[in-house]
Motif scaffolding. Structure first.
Motif, PDB file in Angstrom:
ATOM      1  N   TYR A  16       0.849  -1.187   0.000  1.00 23.83           N
ATOM      2  CA  TYR A  16       0.000   0.000   0.000  1.00 23.83           C
ATOM      3  C   TYR A  16       0.889   1.242   0.000  1.00 23.83           C
ATOM      4  N   ASP A  19      -1.012   8.191   0.404  1.00 26.93           N
ATOM      5  CA  ASP A  19      -1.414   9.243  -0.528  1.00 26.93           C
ATOM      6  C   ASP A  19      -0.774  10.584  -0.195  1.00 26.93           C
ATOM      7  N   ARG A  50      -4.810   8.097   4.015  1.00 24.18           N
ATOM      8  CA  ARG A  50      -5.404   7.399   2.886  1.00 24.18           C
ATOM      9  C   ARG A  50      -4.313   6.563   2.235  1.00 24.18           C
ATOM     10  N   ARG A  52      -3.489   3.556  -0.886  1.00 24.37           N
ATOM     11  CA  ARG A  52      -3.957   2.937  -2.122  1.00 24.37           C
ATOM     12  C   ARG A  52      -3.179   1.644  -2.365  1.00 24.37           C
ATOM     13  N   ASP A  53      -3.861   0.632  -2.865  1.00 22.12           N
ATOM     14  CA  ASP A  53      -3.129  -0.546  -3.297  1.00 22.12           C
ATOM     15  C   ASP A  53      -2.568  -0.282  -4.694  1.00 22.12           C
ATOM     16  N   LYS A  55      -3.214  -1.375  -7.757  1.00 22.35           N
ATOM     17  CA  LYS A  55      -4.158  -1.082  -8.856  1.00 22.35           C
ATOM     18  C   LYS A  55      -4.785   0.297  -8.685  1.00 22.35           C
ATOM     19  N   GLU A  56      -5.139   0.667  -7.483  1.00 22.89           N
ATOM     20  CA  GLU A  56      -5.723   1.990  -7.250  1.00 22.89           C
ATOM     21  C   GLU A  56      -4.725   3.094  -7.590  1.00 22.89           C
ATOM     22  N   ALA A  57      -3.457   2.888  -7.213  1.00 25.70           N
ATOM     23  CA  ALA A  57      -2.433   3.893  -7.523  1.00 25.70           C
ATOM     24  C   ALA A  57      -2.188   3.978  -9.029  1.00 25.70           C
ATOM     25  N   GLN A  58      -2.153   2.838  -9.708  1.00 23.94           N
ATOM     26  CA  GLN A  58      -1.961   2.846 -11.160  1.00 23.94           C
ATOM     27  C   GLN A  58      -3.105   3.571 -11.859  1.00 23.94           C
ATOM     28  N   ASP A  59      -4.322   3.368 -11.387  1.00 23.43           N
ATOM     29  CA  ASP A  59      -5.476   4.027 -11.999  1.00 23.43           C
ATOM     30  C   ASP A  59      -5.467   5.534 -11.758  1.00 23.43           C
ATOM     31  N   ALA A  60      -4.935   5.952 -10.617  1.00 21.52           N
ATOM     32  CA  ALA A  60      -4.979   7.375 -10.246  1.00 21.52           C
ATOM     33  C   ALA A  60      -3.822   8.177 -10.824  1.00 21.52           C
TER      34      ALA A  60
END
Length: 288
Positions: A16, A19, A50, A52-53, A55-60
């Protein structure tokens, strides 16, 4: 022996990223807090934690890359939250070396690194620019070289080649511990290209019209808080930089092509002659 790993369980936990600063931790669930944000060199988030895992970081945070010099690639995220360092990939005949980590690598960025020959060795200047080293280690399994003095920050990683003050992990690529900003802070010197990847030992303000051209230079213990280095810390910086014949100085944020050893030593000598400070100094006042 290299590669010996008696207990790999910790490295199988999900990772993780914070943020607020971008520091990665391996944890069985989103971590309760971030040790990097709680450190005196950074600041805590104003509105809570906050994480992010991957995938969430890659998407953001989209990942980009560019070859800045022949055989030297920069990877970065834009837009991004947190500290936001760049990662560098240095290609050599003996294999590729990664230095620093950007906040997160996209799958396309990891595939690009694979096309460039993968990664034989990996290192970083200090924990603020570890970024997503976890992804590089998981994908390419390089030798991870980090100073023993910063070992406590490497819980998410598997250090395979700790060093004290100096290491040459590939011919022509030298790691030198400067200490100062962090106890284990180190720089990477590329002898052939005469580039010093200086980590956070130095900070530049760049020309708005040319991101390779620095306008000012500074040195600090804690940039966010404006804390200067001590006299002895500056003397150690000088001892290291004086030995390296570099004409370019690249931070994790600013790959300055117009600042070399002459200007860096002039800045340090100026502060040693008066009083250490963290204020930016125009390069033109240092002989250029």
């Amino acid at each position: 022996m290299p590669g010996y790993l008696p207990f790999a369980g910790a490295l199988q936990l999900p990772a993780y990223t914070c943020d607020n600063c971008g520091f990665w931790q391996r944890h069985f669930e989103p971590p309760p807090s971030c040790p990097m944000c709680l450190d005196a060199r950074h600041v805590v988030p104003q509105d809570g934690w906050r994480f992010r895992d991957t995938k969430e970081a890659q998407d953001a945070f989209p990942c980009h890359w560019q070859e800045l010099e022949p055989g030297v690639w920069r990877f970065w995220n834009e837009p991004v939250s947190g500290i936001g360092p760049s990662a560098y990939l240095v290609q050599t005949e003996a294999g590729n070396m990664g230095f620093e980590g950007c906040p997160v690598f996209s799958e396309a960025a990891l595939d690009q690194i694979a096309r460039l020959g993968g990664m034989k060795v990996l290192s970083a200047s200090h924990p603020h620019s570890y970024g997503a080293l976890v992804q590089l280690q998981d994908r390419f399994d390089p030798e991870l070289c980090l100073p023993a003095a910063d070992f406590t920050w490497s819980a998410a990683l598997q250090v395979s080649w700790p060093y004290d003050d100096f290491l040459e992990p590939l011919p022509g690529l030298e790691l030198h511990r400067t200490a100062g900003h962090f106890d284990g802070h180190a720089v990477l010197f590329d002898r052939a290209r005469k580039i010093c990847f200086c980590g956070d030992a130095l900070k530049f303000e760049l020309d708005p019209q040319d991101f390779r051209r620095a306008r000012t230079i500074s040195a600090h213990k804690a940039f966010v808080r404006g804390v200067p280095l001590t006299v002895n810390e500056l003397r150690r910086y000088r001892d290291v930089f004086e030995r390296l014949d570099f004409t370019q100085t690249w931070t994790p944020f600013e790959p300055a092509a117009n600042c070399g050893r002459t200007e860096v030593l002039a800045l340090i000598d100026q502060m040693l002659a008066t009083r250490p400070h963290a204020a930016p100094v125009p390069l033109e006042e240092l002989g250029r």
